[in-house]
Scaffold this motif. Structure first.
Motif, PDB file in Angstrom:
ATOM      1  N   ALA A  32     122.018  61.080  68.819  1.00  0.00           N
ATOM      2  CA  ALA A  32     121.225  59.863  68.697  1.00  0.00           C
ATOM      3  C   ALA A  32     120.646  59.442  70.038  1.00  0.00           C
ATOM      4  O   ALA A  32     121.198  59.743  71.100  1.00  0.00           O
ATOM      5  N   MET A  33     119.546  58.715  69.956  1.00  0.00           N
ATOM      6  CA  MET A  33     118.972  58.048  71.115  1.00  0.00           C
ATOM      7  C   MET A  33     118.735  56.590  70.750  1.00  0.00           C
ATOM      8  O   MET A  33     118.492  56.269  69.585  1.00  0.00           O
ATOM      9  N   GLY A  34     118.811  55.737  71.754  1.00  0.00           N
ATOM     10  CA  GLY A  34     118.658  54.325  71.473  1.00  0.00           C
ATOM     11  C   GLY A  34     118.163  53.532  72.657  1.00  0.00           C
ATOM     12  O   GLY A  34     117.896  54.074  73.734  1.00  0.00           O
ATOM     13  N   TRP A  35     118.033  52.231  72.414  1.00  0.00           N
ATOM     14  CA  TRP A  35     117.576  51.288  73.426  1.00  0.00           C
ATOM     15  C   TRP A  35     118.552  50.135  73.565  1.00  0.00           C
ATOM     16  O   TRP A  35     119.041  49.587  72.565  1.00  0.00           O
ATOM     17  N   PHE A  36     118.826  49.775  74.800  1.00  0.00           N
ATOM     18  CA  PHE A  36     119.567  48.578  75.148  1.00  0.00           C
ATOM     19  C   PHE A  36     118.719  47.761  76.108  1.00  0.00           C
ATOM     20  O   PHE A  36     117.783  48.273  76.720  1.00  0.00           O
ATOM     21  N   ARG A  37     119.061  46.483  76.253  1.00  0.00           N
ATOM     22  CA  ARG A  37     118.350  45.656  77.222  1.00  0.00           C
ATOM     23  C   ARG A  37     119.335  44.751  77.944  1.00  0.00           C
ATOM     24  O   ARG A  37     120.398  44.436  77.436  1.00  0.00           O
ATOM     25  N   LYS A  42     123.193  38.380  82.128  1.00  0.00           N
ATOM     26  CA  LYS A  42     123.680  38.604  80.779  1.00  0.00           C
ATOM     27  C   LYS A  42     124.186  40.033  80.615  1.00  0.00           C
ATOM     28  O   LYS A  42     123.825  40.923  81.380  1.00  0.00           O
ATOM     29  N   GLU A  43     125.017  40.230  79.603  1.00  0.00           N
ATOM     30  CA  GLU A  43     125.547  41.558  79.338  1.00  0.00           C
ATOM     31  C   GLU A  43     124.496  42.433  78.671  1.00  0.00           C
ATOM     32  O   GLU A  43     123.521  41.941  78.100  1.00  0.00           O
ATOM     33  N   ARG A  44     124.707  43.731  78.750  1.00  0.00           N
ATOM     34  CA  ARG A  44     123.798  44.663  78.118  1.00  0.00           C
ATOM     35  C   ARG A  44     123.867  44.519  76.604  1.00  0.00           C
ATOM     36  O   ARG A  44     124.946  44.510  76.013  1.00  0.00           O
ATOM     37  N   GLU A  45     122.707  44.413  75.969  1.00  0.00           N
ATOM     38  CA  GLU A  45     122.605  44.116  74.551  1.00  0.00           C
ATOM     39  C   GLU A  45     121.980  45.281  73.793  1.00  0.00           C
ATOM     40  O   GLU A  45     120.971  45.842  74.218  1.00  0.00           O
ATOM     41  N   THR A  90     112.485  39.033  77.499  1.00  0.00           N
ATOM     42  CA  THR A  90     112.358  39.471  78.882  1.00  0.00           C
ATOM     43  C   THR A  90     113.662  40.104  79.350  1.00  0.00           C
ATOM     44  O   THR A  90     114.721  39.481  79.299  1.00  0.00           O
ATOM     45  N   ALA A  91     113.587  41.340  79.796  1.00  0.00           N
ATOM     46  CA  ALA A  91     114.780  42.080  80.197  1.00  0.00           C
ATOM     47  C   ALA A  91     114.371  43.431  80.749  1.00  0.00           C
ATOM     48  O   ALA A  91     113.215  43.848  80.624  1.00  0.00           O
ATOM     49  N   VAL A  92     115.335  44.106  81.342  1.00  0.00           N
ATOM     50  CA  VAL A  92     115.178  45.521  81.645  1.00  0.00           C
ATOM     51  C   VAL A  92     115.613  46.294  80.412  1.00  0.00           C
ATOM     52  O   VAL A  92     116.716  46.092  79.908  1.00  0.00           O
ATOM     53  N   TYR A  93     114.754  47.161  79.927  1.00  0.00           N
ATOM     54  CA  TYR A  93     115.035  47.946  78.741  1.00  0.00           C
ATOM     55  C   TYR A  93     115.470  49.348  79.148  1.00  0.00           C
ATOM     56  O   TYR A  93     114.763  50.041  79.874  1.00  0.00           O
ATOM     57  N   TYR A  94     116.640  49.754  78.665  1.00  0.00           N
ATOM     58  CA  TYR A  94     117.235  51.031  79.008  1.00  0.00           C
ATOM     59  C   TYR A  94     117.260  51.970  77.814  1.00  0.00           C
ATOM     60  O   TYR A  94     117.634  51.571  76.709  1.00  0.00           O
ATOM     61  N   CYS A  95     116.911  53.200  78.052  1.00  0.00           N
ATOM     62  CA  CYS A  95     117.046  54.263  77.068  1.00  0.00           C
ATOM     63  C   CYS A  95     118.410  54.918  77.221  1.00  0.00           C
ATOM     64  O   CYS A  95     118.910  55.075  78.341  1.00  0.00           O
TER      65      CYS A  95
END
Length: 126
Positions: A32-37, A42-45, A90-95
């Motif tokens: 799987a691949m996904g996205w977190f922000r 704040k904690e990673r969501e 608004t956030a940093v979006y991580y793959c």
């Protein structure tokens, strides 16, 4: 080892749309691949995830109905289309990517993923 690189972030107006991309190199054939922000302080969501073989999808509650995750296996890429954007997006979006199989509830846990990109900033202005 898999390297993940995000792109497509930037400044967008509230109510607008933006698409972020993530490319895996040299390739990806895991589960799987996904996205977190993560917003400042704040904690990673969890945002969204998609299984690589069958395309099963899971979304975080805060983005359901507004965001769409998709993939292109031939390009080893995953995408996140974000619409009806709000200031709280608004956030940093991580793959992220996971190699081995996992139970459905683990899809939303950051510690279940094996690889991470450096992130791309998405800023929603009013």
């Amino acid at each position: 080892q898999v390297q993940l690189v995000e792109s497509g972030g930037g400044l967008v107006q509230a109510g607008g749309s933006v698409r972020v991309s993530c490319a895996a190199s040299p390739s990806f054939s895991g589960y799987a691949m996904g996205w977190f922000r993560q917003a400042p302080g704040k904690e990673r969501e969890f945002v969204a995830a998609i299984t690589w073989r069958f395309g099963n999808i899971k979304y975080g509650d805060s983005v359901k109905g507004r965001f769409t995750i998709s993939k292109d296996n031939a390009k080893n890429s995953v995408y996140l289309q974000m619409s009806s954007l709000k200031g709280e997006d608004t956030a940093v979006y991580y793959c992220a990517a996971r190699e081995g199989t996992m139970d459905w509830p683990l899809m939303s846990r950051a510690d279940a993923y094996d690889y991470w990109g450096q992130g791309t900033q998405v800023t929603v202005s009013s």
